[in-house]
Design an enzyme around this catalytic site. Structure first.
Site, PDB file in Angstrom:
ATOM      1  N   GLY A 233     -19.170 -47.531 -28.027  1.00 44.54           N
ATOM      2  CA  GLY A 233     -18.675 -48.904 -28.296  1.00 44.54           C
ATOM      3  C   GLY A 233     -17.832 -48.870 -29.502  1.00 44.54           C
TER       4      GLY A 233
ATOM      5  N   CYS B  43     -23.406 -45.866 -36.359  1.00 46.99           N
ATOM      6  CA  CYS B  43     -22.137 -46.601 -36.373  1.00 46.99           C
ATOM      7  C   CYS B  43     -21.020 -45.935 -36.760  1.00 46.99           C
ATOM      8  CB  CYS B  43     -22.235 -47.900 -37.341  1.00 46.99           C
ATOM      9  SG  CYS B  43     -20.869 -48.969 -37.402  1.00 46.99           S
TER      10      CYS B  43
ATOM     11  N   HIS C 245     -25.219 -54.420 -30.642  1.00 45.46           N
ATOM     12  CA  HIS C 245     -24.629 -53.622 -31.906  1.00 45.46           C
ATOM     13  C   HIS C 245     -23.034 -54.030 -32.299  1.00 45.46           C
ATOM     14  CE1 HIS C 245     -23.759 -49.992 -34.426  1.00 45.46           C
ATOM     15  NE2 HIS C 245     -22.659 -50.320 -34.131  1.00 45.46           N
ATOM     16  N   GLU C 246     -22.303 -54.257 -31.073  1.00 41.39           N
ATOM     17  CA  GLU C 246     -20.910 -54.512 -31.189  1.00 41.39           C
ATOM     18  C   GLU C 246     -20.659 -56.073 -31.579  1.00 41.39           C
ATOM     19  OE1 GLU C 246     -19.146 -52.042 -31.719  1.00 41.39           O
ATOM     20  OE2 GLU C 246     -20.465 -50.441 -30.615  1.00 41.39           O
TER      21      GLU C 246
ATOM     22  N   HIS D 186     -20.928 -56.738 -35.173  1.00 38.22           N
ATOM     23  CA  HIS D 186     -19.550 -56.314 -35.828  1.00 38.22           C
ATOM     24  C   HIS D 186     -18.801 -57.766 -35.935  1.00 38.22           C
ATOM     25  CE1 HIS D 186     -19.752 -52.242 -36.831  1.00 38.22           C
ATOM     26  NE2 HIS D 186     -20.069 -51.786 -35.774  1.00 38.22           N
TER      27      HIS D 186
HETATM   28 ZN    ZN Z   1     -21.033 -50.143 -35.212  1.00 31.50          ZN
END
Ligand code: ZN
Length: 188
Positions: A63, A109, A151-152, A155
């Site tokens: 991702g 990441c 996770h994305e 961000h």
């Molecule tokens: Zn990341």
């Protein structure tokens, strides 16, 4: 988020396109900014999404979020054949539901190379977003996708895995985080 395992041999497509952008590394301030909603899904957004797919493939990620390519917009892309994560763009995503059990799993990441640590997240997730045609869709997952989405999405809020890691892992990666900061200072 990088793929869970390196995949050297499979899926090597002869893609000669060169991405226009680069993956931004910690501690670039764009990674800490809250990203702005996309107003219209137009050709410039589709171009950005294409570039993000290209970079995600090159870097072997599962991702990639727009802030990671220096664009503070609420967009992320996913896709890894290894764990059955569909190749898809999520524009202005929102979580409709975050539930189920909490599970700890090691995450990495692309903006934090060499750094991995255990992150606890809910396992049952429903997400709503716009696709690249600007159409709304809703999806539910209790698989690896659910983790990649979270996770994305982090961000887009300026949140990184180093904020969410177990305290022990945070201590363990402290040196590597320092090194990244030092490397950025060296560039300046
Ligand atoms: Zn990341």
């Amino acid at each position: 988020m990088p793929e869970p395992a390196p995949n050297a041999a499979n899926g090597a497509r002869p893609d000669t396109r060169v991405p226009k952008r680069q993956v931004v590394l910690y501690p670039d301030p764009v990674l800490r900014r809250k990203a702005q909603p996309v107003k219209t899904v137009d050709s410039s957004i589709r171009e950005l999404v294409e570039d993000m797919f290209l970079l995600m493939d090159l870097e072997e990620g599962a991702g990639l979020a727009a802030p990671q390519v220096g664009e503070s917009l609420r967009i992320f892309v996913t896709g890894t054949h290894e764990r059955g994560v569909p190749r898809k763009a999520y524009i202005n995503p929102v979580f409709v539901e975050l539930g189920g059990e909490f599970e700890s799993m090691d995450e990495g990441c692309l903006s934090l190379p060499e750094i991995r640590g255990s992150v606890r997240r809910p396992t049952q997730v429903t997400i709503r977003a716009l696709d690249i045609d600007g159409r709304e869709f809703t999806e539910t997952s209790s698989d690896f996708s659910a983790r990649v989405w979270q996770h994305e999405f982090d961000h887009l809020e300026g949140v990184l895995i180093i904020d969410k890691m177990s305290p022990l892992d945070r201590l363990r990666v402290r040196r590597a985080v320092k090194d990244l900061k030092a490397a950025a200072d060296g560039d300046a």
